[in-house]
Scaffold this motif. Sequence first.
Motif, short mmCIF file in Angstrom:
data_model
loop_
_atom_site.label_atom_id
_atom_site.label_comp_id
_atom_site.label_asym_id
_atom_site.label_seq_id
_atom_site.Cartn_x
_atom_site.Cartn_y
_atom_site.Cartn_z
N ALA A 64 -2.74 6.55 4.26
CA ALA A 64 -2.81 5.51 3.23
C ALA A 64 -1.79 4.43 3.59
CB ALA A 64 -2.48 6.11 1.87
N HIS A 65 -2.21 3.18 3.57
CA HIS A 65 -1.27 2.05 3.69
C HIS A 65 -1.12 1.42 2.31
CE1 HIS A 65 -0.54 2.43 7.99
NE2 HIS A 65 -1.79 2.82 8.07
N ALA A 66 -0.94 0.11 2.25
CA ALA A 66 -0.67 -0.52 0.95
C ALA A 66 -1.82 -0.34 -0.04
CB ALA A 66 -0.38 -2.00 1.16
N PHE A 67 -1.47 -0.07 -1.28
CA PHE A 67 -2.44 -0.21 -2.37
C PHE A 67 -2.43 -1.67 -2.81
CE2 PHE A 67 -3.23 -0.64 -6.93
CZ PHE A 67 -4.55 -0.24 -6.95
N ILE A 68 -3.62 -2.25 -2.94
CA ILE A 68 -3.76 -3.66 -3.30
C ILE A 68 -4.21 -3.76 -4.75
CG2 ILE A 68 -4.88 -5.87 -2.69
CD1 ILE A 68 -3.22 -4.67 -0.39
N PRO A 69 -3.34 -4.17 -5.66
CA PRO A 69 -3.76 -4.29 -7.06
C PRO A 69 -4.73 -5.45 -7.23
CG PRO A 69 -1.51 -5.11 -6.79
CD PRO A 69 -1.93 -4.56 -5.45
N SER A 70 -5.57 -5.32 -8.24
CA SER A 70 -6.62 -6.33 -8.45
C SER A 70 -6.03 -7.72 -8.68
CB SER A 70 -7.48 -5.93 -9.65
OG SER A 70 -6.69 -5.74 -10.81
N TYR A 71 -4.86 -7.79 -9.37
CA TYR A 71 -4.33 -9.10 -9.77
C TYR A 71 -3.77 -9.91 -8.61
CZ TYR A 71 -0.15 -6.12 -10.07
OH TYR A 71 0.84 -5.22 -9.80
N ALA A 104 -9.22 -4.26 -6.81
CA ALA A 104 -8.20 -3.25 -6.50
C ALA A 104 -8.72 -2.34 -5.40
CB ALA A 104 -7.89 -2.42 -7.75
N THR A 105 -7.90 -2.05 -4.42
CA THR A 105 -8.36 -1.21 -3.31
C THR A 105 -7.18 -0.62 -2.56
OG1 THR A 105 -9.93 -1.09 -1.48
CG2 THR A 105 -8.50 -3.02 -1.52
N GLN A 106 -7.49 0.38 -1.78
CA GLN A 106 -6.49 1.04 -0.95
C GLN A 106 -6.74 0.65 0.50
OE1 GLN A 106 -4.07 3.57 -1.95
NE2 GLN A 106 -3.41 3.01 0.12
N LYS A 156 -11.91 3.96 11.22
CA LYS A 156 -12.17 3.01 10.13
C LYS A 156 -10.80 2.57 9.64
CE LYS A 156 -14.86 2.94 5.86
NZ LYS A 156 -15.66 3.76 4.93
N PHE A 157 -10.47 1.33 9.86
CA PHE A 157 -9.17 0.79 9.43
C PHE A 157 -9.49 -0.31 8.43
CE2 PHE A 157 -6.67 1.57 13.71
CZ PHE A 157 -7.05 2.90 13.69
N LYS A 158 -8.97 -0.19 7.22
CA LYS A 158 -9.27 -1.20 6.20
C LYS A 158 -8.03 -2.04 5.92
CE LYS A 158 -11.21 -2.05 1.62
NZ LYS A 158 -11.81 -1.53 0.40
N PHE A 159 -8.09 -3.30 6.32
CA PHE A 159 -6.99 -4.22 6.09
C PHE A 159 -7.51 -5.60 5.68
CE2 PHE A 159 -4.86 -1.09 8.90
CZ PHE A 159 -3.77 -0.80 8.11
N GLY A 160 -8.47 -5.61 4.76
CA GLY A 160 -8.95 -6.87 4.20
C GLY A 160 -9.87 -7.67 5.10
N VAL A 187 -3.81 -12.10 -1.09
CA VAL A 187 -3.35 -10.72 -0.95
C VAL A 187 -2.08 -10.67 -0.11
CG1 VAL A 187 -3.93 -8.47 0.06
CG2 VAL A 187 -5.62 -9.67 -1.34
N MET A 188 -2.05 -11.45 0.98
CA MET A 188 -0.86 -11.43 1.84
C MET A 188 0.36 -11.97 1.09
SD MET A 188 -2.13 -12.01 5.78
CE MET A 188 -2.70 -13.66 5.65
N GLN A 189 0.12 -12.98 0.27
CA GLN A 189 1.21 -13.53 -0.54
C GLN A 189 1.70 -12.49 -1.56
OE1 GLN A 189 0.18 -17.36 -2.27
NE2 GLN A 189 1.94 -17.19 -3.68
#
Lengths: 205, 205
Positions: free
Chosen positions: A77-84, A94-96, A163-167, A178-180
């Motif tokens: 697991a890497h960063a959790f990305i909150p929806s906001y 929101a995604t992992q 499978k690498f998920k990074f946006g 998201v990067m900000q």
Amino acid sequence: MRRKEFEVTDQEAIESFLRERGDGVLAFAGDDGWPKAVPLNYVYTDDGSIYFHGSKKGEKMRGLSLDAKAEFVVYEAHAFIPSYFSDPYLACPATQYFRSVRIRGTVKQVEEPAEKARALAALLGSLQPEGGHAPIDHEDPKYAPPLRGVAVLRLDIAEMTGKFKFGQNLSDERREKVMQGLAERNRPGDLRTIEEMRAAASEPE
Amino acid sequence: MRRKEFEVTDQEAIESFLRERGDGVLAFAGDDGWPKAVPLNYVYTDDGSIYFHGSKKGEKMRGLSLDAKAEFVVYEAHAFIPSYFSDPYLACPATQYFRSVRIRGTVKQVEEPAEKARALAALLGSLQPEGGHAPIDHEDPKYAPPLRGVAVLRLDIAEMTGKFKFGQNLSDERREKVMQGLAERNRPGDLRTIEEMRAAASEPE
């Protein structure tokens, strides 16, 4: 369908992930008709094999001796990305972010003492690189009995998928948001995730 | 045989572990005759259900619609114990301490919009407890279309088994050596492992 936009075809990235990690989950059909999910330490060796060790009696042996087909997955697991980060209203974005590699193949029990000793040495070398034990040698009379008592399993790889998920699926505008968000949150791992997002965005399709 | 000395029968310890963690691996039979190992975020709800979400089309749906039997495993690696903590010569005592819970059950697709919304709210609540989005409500016209588009899966639990390894199999003398080694090494997590070892050693058989 598996979502193709997250698939990694770079063999080097897949192998480097497998060398970095040390545990995963082996899925196989149990002898009781139920699928099994067993967490295991593993080593990915220079010759491209995956080795595990375990008990000579037990569900792995019983299941895999009837049907040697298996899938082994390594996940981080890497960063959790909150929806906001990218949407003020809906929860949906929101995604992992994560990296995972799934390996399909057949599992064989290793019987040859020299290969068993090499596999266990590689497995321990990845966990205890500082040494501090006598070399694992099947001809050492102190190692021979425990080596006979332990089971070593080799996963012969038929297919390996990363499978690498990074946006990668985001528009440039959402990716920037998201990067900000990550840069401002700045939790451990967030800066690395930003780097992975940059790298993934600049890769050719 | 599964080694009985590491089995956890304390339901509260199992549930608290499931609430603490957020991802695991689902094993099931694929529709291509191969076992599948799929990493997933999950939530363990107050009423004792496990929920996942995912795509409506894909290998999970194809495999589980043919055979709903699955095993889901949640795993956490704790301290790695090098062999030299308790043996100056042999590598054999090297081991990984861990907690894991394996859950066997059948997976059903949730169709009812209110249950879907509740499950997704619980899932997101565990990952994004700070909120920052409109409540997930199937009657909110902005949520209705994405709710229809996403699949929610419920694992109906038939059996749940915990295995926590913290040196329960060791003699008092070896256990003392391992605890001393951990105290001297003092990596993040080592002190917690010592506490877990103490607690595990004092439990009745």
